[in-house]
Design an enzyme around this catalytic site. Structure first.
Site, PDB file in Angstrom:
ATOM      1  N   THR A   6       0.794  -1.035   0.267  1.00 22.13           N
ATOM      2  CA  THR A   6       0.066  -0.176  -0.256  1.00 22.13           C
ATOM      3  C   THR A   6       0.856   1.614  -0.223  1.00 22.13           C
ATOM      4  OG1 THR A   6      -1.735  -1.171   0.952  1.00 22.13           O
ATOM      5  CG2 THR A   6      -1.592   1.329   1.111  1.00 22.13           C
ATOM      6  N   ARG A  46       8.007  -2.771   2.948  1.00 27.70           N
ATOM      7  CA  ARG A  46       7.920  -2.774   4.372  1.00 27.70           C
ATOM      8  C   ARG A  46       8.460  -4.396   4.565  1.00 27.70           C
ATOM      9  NH1 ARG A  46       2.862   0.622   6.609  1.00 27.70           N
ATOM     10  NH2 ARG A  46       3.134   2.193   4.968  1.00 27.70           N
ATOM     11  N   SER A  80       6.352   3.489   8.574  1.00 31.36           N
ATOM     12  CA  SER A  80       5.098   3.977   9.229  1.00 31.36           C
ATOM     13  C   SER A  80       4.825   3.652  10.680  1.00 31.36           C
ATOM     14  CB  SER A  80       3.629   4.068   8.755  1.00 31.36           C
ATOM     15  OG  SER A  80       3.149   4.883   8.630  1.00 31.36           O
ATOM     16  N   HIS A  81       3.616   2.838  10.883  1.00 27.74           N
ATOM     17  CA  HIS A  81       2.873   2.632  12.314  1.00 27.74           C
ATOM     18  C   HIS A  81       3.437   1.538  12.875  1.00 27.74           C
ATOM     19  CE1 HIS A  81       0.079   1.157   8.953  1.00 27.74           C
ATOM     20  NE2 HIS A  81       0.110   0.502   9.124  1.00 27.74           N
ATOM     21  N   LYS A  98       9.846   4.010   0.253  1.00 25.85           N
ATOM     22  CA  LYS A  98       9.391   4.607   0.123  1.00 25.85           C
ATOM     23  C   LYS A  98       9.602   5.493  -1.074  1.00 25.85           C
ATOM     24  CE  LYS A  98       6.034   7.261   2.639  1.00 25.85           C
ATOM     25  NZ  LYS A  98       4.948   7.856   2.967  1.00 25.85           N
ATOM     26  N   ASP A 153       1.912   9.432  13.794  1.00 25.84           N
ATOM     27  CA  ASP A 153       2.505   7.517  14.079  1.00 25.84           C
ATOM     28  C   ASP A 153       4.252   8.069  13.740  1.00 25.84           C
ATOM     29  OD1 ASP A 153       2.172   8.922  11.010  1.00 25.84           O
ATOM     30  OD2 ASP A 153       1.592   7.212  10.581  1.00 25.84           O
ATOM     31  N   ASP A 184       5.883   7.765  10.998  1.00 25.39           N
ATOM     32  CA  ASP A 184       6.649   9.335   9.970  1.00 25.39           C
ATOM     33  C   ASP A 184       5.530  10.336  10.143  1.00 25.39           C
ATOM     34  OD1 ASP A 184       4.444   7.728   9.129  1.00 25.39           O
ATOM     35  OD2 ASP A 184       4.840   7.938   7.051  1.00 25.39           O
ATOM     36  N   ASP A 240       2.177  10.905   9.303  1.00 26.25           N
ATOM     37  CA  ASP A 240       1.692  10.978   8.301  1.00 26.25           C
ATOM     38  C   ASP A 240      -0.228  11.168   8.866  1.00 26.25           C
ATOM     39  OD1 ASP A 240       1.987   8.597   8.095  1.00 26.25           O
ATOM     40  OD2 ASP A 240       1.916   8.948   5.923  1.00 26.25           O
ATOM     41  N   ARG A 241      -0.020  10.557  10.065  1.00 23.05           N
ATOM     42  CA  ARG A 241      -1.110   9.609  10.716  1.00 23.05           C
ATOM     43  C   ARG A 241      -1.667  11.051  11.658  1.00 23.05           C
ATOM     44  NH1 ARG A 241      -2.264   3.426  10.492  1.00 23.05           N
ATOM     45  NH2 ARG A 241      -1.836   3.274   8.244  1.00 23.05           N
ATOM     46  N   THR A 281      -7.700   1.954  -1.168  1.00 28.53           N
ATOM     47  CA  THR A 281      -7.095   2.809  -0.321  1.00 28.53           C
ATOM     48  C   THR A 281      -4.994   2.552  -0.378  1.00 28.53           C
ATOM     49  OG1 THR A 281      -8.362   1.275   1.182  1.00 28.53           O
ATOM     50  CG2 THR A 281      -5.837   1.700   2.025  1.00 28.53           C
ATOM     51  N   GLU A 333      -8.506   8.944   5.123  1.00 25.52           N
ATOM     52  CA  GLU A 333      -9.041   7.862   5.247  1.00 25.52           C
ATOM     53  C   GLU A 333      -9.219   7.372   6.467  1.00 25.52           C
ATOM     54  OE1 GLU A 333      -6.458   5.172   2.187  1.00 25.52           O
ATOM     55  OE2 GLU A 333      -4.993   6.977   3.129  1.00 25.52           O
ATOM     56  N   GLU A 334      -9.926   6.102   6.502  1.00 29.15           N
ATOM     57  CA  GLU A 334     -10.403   5.681   7.804  1.00 29.15           C
ATOM     58  C   GLU A 334      -9.107   5.942   8.738  1.00 29.15           C
ATOM     59  OE1 GLU A 334      -9.059   2.274   8.512  1.00 29.15           O
ATOM     60  OE2 GLU A 334      -8.671   2.388   6.528  1.00 29.15           O
ATOM     61  N   SER A 335      -7.669   5.340   8.087  1.00 28.70           N
ATOM     62  CA  SER A 335      -6.583   4.099   8.826  1.00 28.70           C
ATOM     63  C   SER A 335      -5.832   5.889   9.275  1.00 28.70           C
ATOM     64  CB  SER A 335      -5.885   4.301   7.212  1.00 28.70           C
ATOM     65  OG  SER A 335      -5.591   4.849   6.690  1.00 28.70           O
ATOM     66  N   LYS A 347      -0.425  12.474   3.318  1.00 26.37           N
ATOM     67  CA  LYS A 347      -1.224  13.004   4.436  1.00 26.37           C
ATOM     68  C   LYS A 347      -0.509  13.784   5.729  1.00 26.37           C
ATOM     69  CE  LYS A 347      -1.638   8.286   6.177  1.00 26.37           C
ATOM     70  NZ  LYS A 347      -1.248   7.303   5.500  1.00 26.37           N
ATOM     71  N   ARG A 393      -8.740  -6.930   6.993  1.00 29.12           N
ATOM     72  CA  ARG A 393      -9.477  -5.347   8.041  1.00 29.12           C
ATOM     73  C   ARG A 393     -10.863  -5.171   7.519  1.00 29.12           C
ATOM     74  NH1 ARG A 393      -4.578  -2.334   9.408  1.00 29.12           N
ATOM     75  NH2 ARG A 393      -3.402  -2.161   8.285  1.00 29.12           N
TER      76      ARG A 393
HETATM   77  C1  G16 Z   1      -0.777   3.970   4.288  1.00 29.26           C
HETATM   78  C2  G16 Z   1      -1.569   3.893   3.241  1.00 29.26           C
HETATM   79  C3  G16 Z   1      -2.710   4.430   3.582  1.00 29.26           C
HETATM   80  C4  G16 Z   1      -3.656   4.046   3.983  1.00 29.26           C
HETATM   81  C5  G16 Z   1      -2.633   2.543   5.093  1.00 29.26           C
HETATM   82  C6  G16 Z   1      -3.230   1.827   5.377  1.00 29.26           C
HETATM   83  O1  G16 Z   1      -0.578   4.410   5.262  1.00 29.26           O
HETATM   84  O2  G16 Z   1      -0.506   5.326   2.817  1.00 29.26           O
HETATM   85  O3  G16 Z   1      -3.016   5.058   2.471  1.00 29.26           O
HETATM   86  O4  G16 Z   1      -4.511   3.824   4.264  1.00 29.26           O
HETATM   87  O5  G16 Z   1      -1.415   2.562   4.589  1.00 29.26           O
HETATM   88  O6  G16 Z   1      -3.205   0.415   4.343  1.00 29.26           O
HETATM   89  P1  G16 Z   1      -3.324  -0.629   4.674  1.00 29.26           P
HETATM   90  O7  G16 Z   1      -5.180  -0.501   5.024  1.00 29.26           O
HETATM   91  O8  G16 Z   1      -3.472  -1.747   3.174  1.00 29.26           O
HETATM   92  O9  G16 Z   1      -2.355  -1.401   5.576  1.00 29.26           O
HETATM   93  P2  G16 Z   1       0.785   4.224   6.461  1.00 29.26           P
HETATM   94  O10 G16 Z   1       0.398   5.152   7.386  1.00 29.26           O
HETATM   95  O11 G16 Z   1       0.895   3.387   6.472  1.00 29.26           O
HETATM   96  O12 G16 Z   1       1.819   5.423   5.127  1.00 29.26           O
END
Ligand code: G16
Length: 543
Positions: free
Chosen positions: A18, A22, A113-114, A126, A277, A279, A281-282, A344, A363-365, A376, A496
């Site tokens: 996504t 990773r 990220s998270h 990335k 989070d 990095d 962005d969340r 997503t 996004e919901e995430s 983001k 999910r």
């Molecule tokens: C990344 C993407 C987001 C996505 C999220 C969850 O976030 O940038 O757009 O919504 O992953 O993705 P998945 O449901 O496939 O785990 P981040 O903050 O991890 O870069």
């Protein structure tokens, strides 16, 4: 110093998910693993010769070593210049800003990220394109294709660059410019928000807690909130980025940011709480005793963005990912704004923003952002909330109640079943996918299914297509179940399950979400057998 062309072989599984590649840190530390992927990036974009890149990340374990390898590879590949954050630190939105500000040829961001960090945890790489956004699928596919044929990579044998302070140095013929990671980002924020009004809010005794979760946002939040906006010292907690995030799982959701949740649910809690989070962005936002779901946060930001100077002229349009609730759609309809539903992944918003079709995305995430960058942006969302609170002079709870009264409430929750055996997860998904055509018209838990499909998307700007983006089952009245496999996990498969139910009001707007969603949760189990077949009695994470 000499240029080395190192012979290598393709390594399996270097397919970006996504958001970039990773893997477990140990995998990235394996022979040629990082080097193969970075060379594949350079090759896939037509080489690095004469180009300028941005480099930085969330400071997690192995970042320093990886940054030095990438610098030496960029130099060997003929890059003209790399702009690096001091200490190899750059939040994802700050990196996006630098890529755009200095009109570079893209950037490499070191982050998972998270996901947790450390020797036994996760690492990630990335590539962002010159618009500042995550590489679109065509680019990630080209990178992946290259990882399957790679035979050699270039690397300069030389001493490490000094990343300890701002300044310009050379590595071979390449310029390495180390920059303050915060300054340009903070300056951008000052152009978007009414810092004077937010300063007055803090001066009036407004209390806030920002949990940076020992990740990269700490220095950004301290500079902006405490130094520039006058929030009391100590407003930012866990503010020092640590290689293992101090053992925290830097995912700002109710499960992992439980310290902040506990504090905000007390009677004498601060007025406003937020977390971000790994990095940066969340974001998660809270009021005293109030958790704001990310989907609701996006809707409130869309409805109120015009209160901030940067958005005073109104929004061009809004976009959300498919699993995100339709709360923002109701705002868009009321305001007469174009609205878009994407798969997503932030990469799908880039074209819409570049084509001036949308200003705000979410996004919901726990991610939302605007066209000020192409990622983001956690701290941006927090500042927009602060700007709205400063202008409306209401509490978060009052703003939410007002919003639901006006638009109705999309009760929403996501249930994550993490690290499942991958084949079990695929069978659960495959069985449901095979039955999609037969479901419309049938009734589950007293609710009639109106449609069922596997979400596919055609980009309205360039016509590119994405299929298999999530199974969705919609009931009469708009309640909904969505199922997809996460593209950011590094262990087994994470399913999910996204749950949504709309209540128009005025009755029934104040329920506890899990209670309000109970029939939808039961219907999901009846349709998928997820708990029974995965052997899990409950989800690992509930947001
Ligand atoms: C990344 C993407 C987001 C996505 C999220 C969850 O976030 O940038 O757009 O919504 O992953 O993705 P998945 O449901 O496939 O785990 P981040 O903050 O991890 O870069």
């Amino acid at each position: 110093m000499h240029l080395n062309q190192v012979a290598t072989q393709p390594i399996e599984g270097q397919k970006p998910g996504t958001s970039g590649l990773r893997k477990k840190t140990k995998v990235f530390m394996g022979p040629h693993y990082l080097e193969n992927f970075v060379q594949a990036i350079f090759d896939a974009i037509g080489g690095a010769t004469g180009k300028t890149f941005v480099l930085g990340g969330d400071g997690r374990y192995f970042s320093h070593e990886a940054a030095q390898v990438i610098l030496r590879m960029a130099a060997a590949n003929g890059a003209a210049k790399v702009i690096v954050g001091q200490g190899a630190l750059l939040s994802t939105p700050a990196a996006s800003n630098l890529i755009r500000l200095f009109r570079t040829d893209g950037g490499i961001i070191l982050s998972a990220s998270h996901n947790p960090g450390g020797h036994d945890e996760d690492f990630g790489v990335k590539f962002n394109t010159p618009n500042g956004g995550p590489a679109p699928e065509a680019v990630t596919e080209a990178i992946f294709a290259r990882t399957k044929t790679i035979q050699q990579y270039g690397i300069l044998e030389t001493v490490d660059a000094d990343l300890s302070g701002p300044g310009v140095q050379r590595m071979g013929d390449m310029v390495v410019e180390v920059v303050d990671p915060v300054a340009d980002y903070a300056a951008l924020m000052e152009t978007l928000f009414d810092f004077g009004a937010i300063r007055e809010l803090f001066a009036s005794g407004f209390r806030m807690r920002f949990d940076a979760m020992n990740a990269v946002t700490g220095p950004y939040a301290t500079e902006v909130l405490e130094n520039r906006l006058g929030a009391p010292k100590g407003t930012v907690v866990h503010g020092a980025p640590l290689p293992d995030f101090g053992g925290m799982h830097p995912d700002p959701n109710p499960t992992w940011a439980h310290e902040l949740i506990a504090e905000m649910m007390q009677a004498d809690a601060p007025d406003f709480g937020a977390a971000s989070d790994g990095d940066g962005d969340r974001n998660m936002v809270l009021g005293r005793g109030v958790y704001v779901s990310p989907s609701d946060s996006l809707a409130v930001l869309a409805a109120n963005a015009h209160l901030a100077p940067g958005y005073a002229g109104g929004l061009k349009g809004v976009a959300r990912s498919m699993p995100t609730s339709a709360a923002v759609d109701r705002v868009a309809d009321a305001m007469g704004l174009p609205k878009y539903e994407t798969p997503t992944g932030w990469k799908f918003f880039g074209n819409l923003m570049d084509a001036d079709r949308v200003t705000l995305c979410g996004e919901e995430s726990f991610g939302n952002g605007s066209d000020h960058v192409r990622e983001k942006d956690g701290l941006w969302a927090v500042l927009l909330w602060l700007n709205i609170l400063a202008v409306r002079k209401q509490s978060v709870g009052e703003i939410m109640a007002d919003h639901w009264n006006r638009y109705g409430r999309n009760y929403y929750s996501r249930h994550d079943y993490e690290a499942l055996d991958a084949s079990t997860a695929n069978v659960i998904m495959g069985d449901l996918r095979a039955r999609l055509d037969t479901l419309p018209g049938s009734t589950v838990e007293g609710m009639r299914i109106s449609s069922a499909d596997d979400f596919a998307y055609t980009d309205p700007v360039d016509g590119s297509q994405a299929t298999g983006q999530g199974l969705r089952i919609v009931f009469d009245g708009g309640s909904r179940i969505v199922l997809r496999i996460s593209g950011t996990g590094t262990e087994g498969a994470t399913i999910r399950l996204y749950l949504e139910r709309y209540v128009a009001g005025p009755e029934g707007l104040g329920e506890e979400p899990q209670k309000a969603l109970a029939p939808v949760i039961r219907a999901a189990e009846t349709l998928t057998g997820l708990r029974e077949r995965s052997g899990r009695s409950e989800p690992d994470v509930v947001t």
